[in-house]
Structures are given as C-alpha cells and as structure tokens.
Motif scaffolding. Structure first.
Motif, mmCIF file in Angstrom:
data_model
loop_
_atom_site.group_PDB
_atom_site.id
_atom_site.type_symbol
_atom_site.label_atom_id
_atom_site.label_comp_id
_atom_site.label_asym_id
_atom_site.label_seq_id
_atom_site.Cartn_x
_atom_site.Cartn_y
_atom_site.Cartn_z
ATOM 1 N N VAL A 1 -3.939 1.329 38.283
ATOM 2 C CA VAL A 1 -4.757 1.449 39.480
ATOM 3 C C VAL A 1 -3.814 1.574 40.672
ATOM 4 N N LYS A 2 -4.009 2.609 41.466
ATOM 5 C CA LYS A 2 -3.226 2.784 42.685
ATOM 6 C C LYS A 2 -4.097 2.383 43.860
ATOM 7 N N LEU A 3 -3.526 1.579 44.761
ATOM 8 C CA LEU A 3 -4.232 1.096 45.938
ATOM 9 C C LEU A 3 -3.756 1.881 47.153
ATOM 10 N N ILE A 4 -4.710 2.506 47.840
ATOM 11 C CA ILE A 4 -4.382 3.414 48.931
ATOM 12 C C ILE A 4 -5.024 2.929 50.225
ATOM 13 N N HIS A 5 -4.204 2.777 51.255
ATOM 14 C CA HIS A 5 -4.702 2.456 52.591
ATOM 15 C C HIS A 5 -5.173 3.766 53.197
ATOM 16 N N VAL A 6 -6.462 3.941 53.309
ATOM 17 C CA VAL A 6 -7.063 5.223 53.653
ATOM 18 C C VAL A 6 -6.659 5.697 55.049
ATOM 19 N N ALA A 7 -6.742 4.848 56.047
ATOM 20 C CA ALA A 7 -6.449 5.260 57.423
ATOM 21 C C ALA A 7 -4.988 5.688 57.590
ATOM 22 N N ALA A 8 -4.084 5.029 56.853
ATOM 23 C CA ALA A 8 -2.658 5.361 56.958
ATOM 24 C C ALA A 8 -2.254 6.446 55.964
ATOM 25 N N PHE B 1 -1.632 6.141 52.775
ATOM 26 C CA PHE B 1 -0.440 5.551 52.179
ATOM 27 C C PHE B 1 -0.805 4.764 50.924
ATOM 28 N N CYS B 2 -0.151 5.078 49.807
ATOM 29 C CA CYS B 2 -0.327 4.318 48.565
ATOM 30 C C CYS B 2 0.615 3.123 48.631
ATOM 31 N N TYR B 3 0.046 1.941 48.801
ATOM 32 C CA TYR B 3 0.891 0.771 49.023
ATOM 33 C C TYR B 3 1.153 -0.066 47.770
ATOM 34 N N GLY B 4 0.504 0.246 46.661
ATOM 35 C CA GLY B 4 0.770 -0.541 45.463
ATOM 36 C C GLY B 4 0.028 -0.040 44.257
ATOM 37 N N GLU B 5 0.414 -0.599 43.109
ATOM 38 C CA GLU B 5 -0.289 -0.267 41.876
ATOM 39 C C GLU B 5 -0.335 -1.479 40.967
ATOM 40 N N ILE B 6 -1.356 -1.454 40.113
ATOM 41 C CA ILE B 6 -1.584 -2.532 39.157
ATOM 42 C C ILE B 6 -1.612 -1.915 37.768
ATOM 43 N N LYS B 7 -0.833 -2.437 36.850
ATOM 44 C CA LYS B 7 -0.901 -2.021 35.445
ATOM 45 C C LYS B 7 -2.076 -2.795 34.846
ATOM 46 N N ALA B 8 -3.239 -2.163 34.876
ATOM 47 C CA ALA B 8 -4.488 -2.856 34.550
ATOM 48 C C ALA B 8 -4.817 -2.848 33.058
ATOM 49 N N HIS B 9 -4.542 -1.735 32.365
ATOM 50 C CA HIS B 9 -4.907 -1.590 30.957
ATOM 51 C C HIS B 9 -3.841 -0.778 30.234
ATOM 52 N N ILE C 1 -9.825 0.361 51.687
ATOM 53 C CA ILE C 1 -8.850 0.563 50.612
ATOM 54 C C ILE C 1 -9.519 1.407 49.536
ATOM 55 N N LEU C 2 -8.803 2.402 49.051
ATOM 56 C CA LEU C 2 -9.271 3.236 47.956
ATOM 57 C C LEU C 2 -8.520 2.825 46.694
ATOM 58 N N ALA C 3 -9.247 2.597 45.612
ATOM 59 C CA ALA C 3 -8.631 2.304 44.316
ATOM 60 C C ALA C 3 -8.802 3.540 43.442
ATOM 61 N N ALA C 4 -7.686 4.122 43.020
ATOM 62 C CA ALA C 4 -7.703 5.319 42.172
ATOM 63 C C ALA C 4 -7.065 4.966 40.836
ATOM 64 N N ALA C 5 -7.725 5.359 39.749
ATOM 65 C CA ALA C 5 -7.223 5.013 38.417
ATOM 66 C C ALA C 5 -7.459 6.173 37.457
ATOM 67 N N GLY C 6 -6.790 6.123 36.305
ATOM 68 C CA GLY C 6 -6.963 7.205 35.345
ATOM 69 C C GLY C 6 -6.260 7.001 34.025
ATOM 70 N N ARG C 7 -5.653 8.083 33.524
ATOM 71 C CA ARG C 7 -5.151 8.151 32.155
ATOM 72 C C ARG C 7 -4.061 7.145 31.815
ATOM 73 N N ARG C 8 -3.256 6.738 32.760
ATOM 74 C CA ARG C 8 -2.134 5.858 32.445
ATOM 75 C C ARG C 8 -2.490 4.376 32.461
ATOM 76 N N GLY C 9 -3.723 4.043 32.784
ATOM 77 C CA GLY C 9 -4.138 2.644 32.825
ATOM 78 C C GLY C 9 -3.672 1.920 34.076
#
Length: 130
Positions: free
Chosen positions: A23-30, A32-40, A13-21
C-alpha cells in the motif's frame, strides 16, 4: 498531519495498492508518496478507509485475508508508523469490502468470490486474529 509546532492539520491521503501487496500512502495536496506498507504477500484486491477512525485502513488480498491497519499520523517530515491491528480470515478471495453504514465501527462486509461475508470488527485488547 502534525505540523512543526505540534498542531494537527487535516489533509487528504490516498491509499493505492495492487499486485505487489504493498500500500502506498500519498499526500494528495502535495502530490507526494510519503510511505508504503507491506500489507500482504499476494496482490491486494481492494482497500477501504474507516469513516469513523481517520487513521484506520482495511486491505483485502488474494491471500484470503483482510487486515486492519492504523497508518498513524505523519509528522511534518512525513515520518509515520503503521501497525496491524487485526487480521480476518476469509473462505475465498475478498473482492470488495465496506463498513456497514449504521455501525461502521462494529461490522465489515466483504463481497468474496464465493459469496458475502461479515465480521464483527470491534477491537478487543487481546484478540488480533479472527
């Protein structure tokens, strides 16, 4: 990931995050971005997975907070539930975070704008903020 026959299968799983606070969770093999977390509420400076707890993700933000999340294990339809386990307050913006290699379940090190700081991150039942 939990398969349709209720067995666990390991995936990257790849976790990508940035300016909007967020985190997008990406299933690397597929691919596919399967979810996001409003972290900050402010931009996220860095993220770090725990080497000992596969579902634990640390996020460090310009709001001067470091949060520990349990991102859970997605099912075969990519449904998951993230929960915040811990919030650490910093005196300055944490720019890099790392778990101490000799005891990664106990200490977190942060390189901040005004120096280096460390926290005991051993989870206790009652304590969620430090």
């Amino acid at each position: 990931m939990v398969n349709s026959d209720s067995r666990k299968k390991s995936h990257n799983i790849l976790a990508a995050a940035g300016r909007r606070g967020i985190v997008k969770l990406i299933h690397v093999a597929a691919d596919f971005c399967y979810g996001e977390i409003k972290a900050h509420k402010k931009p996220i400076a860095t993220v770090c997975f725990s080497p000992t707890q596969e579902t634990h993700l640390f996020t460090a933000s310009y709001d001067k907070r470091i949060a520990l999340w349990d991102i859970g294990i997605p099912d075969c339809d990519y449904n998951f539930k993230a929960s915040q386990l811990l919030v650490l307050e910093s005196f300055s913006v944490p720019l890099r975070i790392a778990l101490v290699p000799t005891c990664p379940e106990q200490y977190l090190l942060a390189g901040c704008e005004e120096g280096c700081f460390t926290w005991n991150i051993k989870l206790e039942k009652e304590q969620k903020n430090r």
